[in-house]
Scaffold this motif. Structure first.
Motif, PDB file in Angstrom:
ATOM      1  N   ASP A   1     -85.536 -20.870 -51.430  1.00 11.88           N
ATOM      2  CA  ASP A   1     -86.286 -20.924 -50.172  1.00 11.88           C
ATOM      3  C   ASP A   1     -87.069 -19.633 -49.957  1.00 11.88           C
ATOM      4  O   ASP A   1     -88.237 -19.659 -49.559  1.00 11.88           O
ATOM      5  CB  ASP A   1     -85.355 -21.172 -48.986  1.00 11.88           C
ATOM      6  N   ARG A   2     -86.435 -18.506 -50.225  1.00 10.56           N
ATOM      7  CA  ARG A   2     -87.110 -17.221 -50.049  1.00 10.56           C
ATOM      8  C   ARG A   2     -88.275 -17.090 -51.029  1.00 10.56           C
ATOM      9  O   ARG A   2     -89.354 -16.627 -50.670  1.00 10.56           O
ATOM     10  CB  ARG A   2     -86.125 -16.075 -50.248  1.00 10.56           C
TER      11      ARG A   2
ATOM     12  N   SER B   1     -90.045 -19.464 -52.301  1.00 16.04           N
ATOM     13  CA  SER B   1     -91.124 -20.396 -51.967  1.00 16.04           C
ATOM     14  C   SER B   1     -91.758 -20.094 -50.616  1.00 16.04           C
ATOM     15  O   SER B   1     -92.681 -20.787 -50.206  1.00 16.04           O
ATOM     16  CB  SER B   1     -90.603 -21.837 -51.995  1.00 16.04           C
TER      17      SER B   1
ATOM     18  N   LYS C   1     -90.308 -20.265 -47.667  1.00 13.73           N
ATOM     19  CA  LYS C   1     -89.675 -20.961 -46.540  1.00 13.73           C
ATOM     20  C   LYS C   1     -88.845 -19.946 -45.770  1.00 13.73           C
ATOM     21  O   LYS C   1     -88.222 -19.078 -46.371  1.00 13.73           O
ATOM     22  CB  LYS C   1     -88.767 -22.098 -47.014  1.00 13.73           C
TER      23      LYS C   1
ATOM     24  N   GLY D   1     -85.844 -19.899 -43.018  1.00 15.13           N
ATOM     25  CA  GLY D   1     -84.405 -20.055 -43.176  1.00 15.13           C
ATOM     26  C   GLY D   1     -83.661 -18.826 -42.716  1.00 15.13           C
ATOM     27  O   GLY D   1     -84.234 -17.791 -42.374  1.00 15.13           O
TER      28      GLY D   1
END
Length: 133
Positions: free
Chosen positions: A85-86, A88, A90, A92
């Motif tokens: 996630d980090r 990409s 995103k 969160g």
């Protein structure tokens, strides 16, 4: 042309015998490499922390895109998802340990997995492990 094919065939056989002799001579080193490949590819332990897992929970296919799955326990899978996630972009939840060194740890682990996969797919590794080419 038949003559050249025979020459290549003899050359290949001589090379194969040379490699077999080399493997026998360096049996301990060859065994160590086989163990590394085998243990790092084990689907019954987490590839990051080494925790023993049940077969049903052992793989995370999200990252590999159709290749071999990454074998991660639930805890490491969650942390890896945070890493993905980090990477990409995103948002969160961010924890205090999600710093540059943490990103470097996961990045190095992903690179190790890719290097292991490439080595496993190499002709030399297949010869060493006795797989047919």
């Amino acid at each position: 042309m038949k003559f050249m094919d025979n020459v290549r065939s003899i050359t290949d056989r001589l090379e194969h015998k040379r490699r077999e002799k080399q493997i026998r001579a360096y049996r301990e080193k060859a065994t160590a490499v086989r163990k590394i490949v085998q243990c790092c590819s084990c689907g019954l332990r987490c590839g990051m922390c080494g925790q023993h897992m049940e077969a049903s929970e052992s793989c995370c296919t999200r990252h590999r895109g159709g290749g071999e799955p990454l074998h991660l326990c639930d805890t490491c899978r969650g942390d890896f998802q945070d890493y993905l996630d980090r990477q990409s972009g995103k948002g969160g939840e961010t924890f205090f340990w999600h710093n540059d060194e943490w990103v470097g740890l996961w990045s190095a682990w992903v690179q190790l997995q890719e290097a292991l996969r490439k080595f496993k797919d190499s002709k030399a590794c297949k010869e060493l492990t006795g797989e047919t080419l």
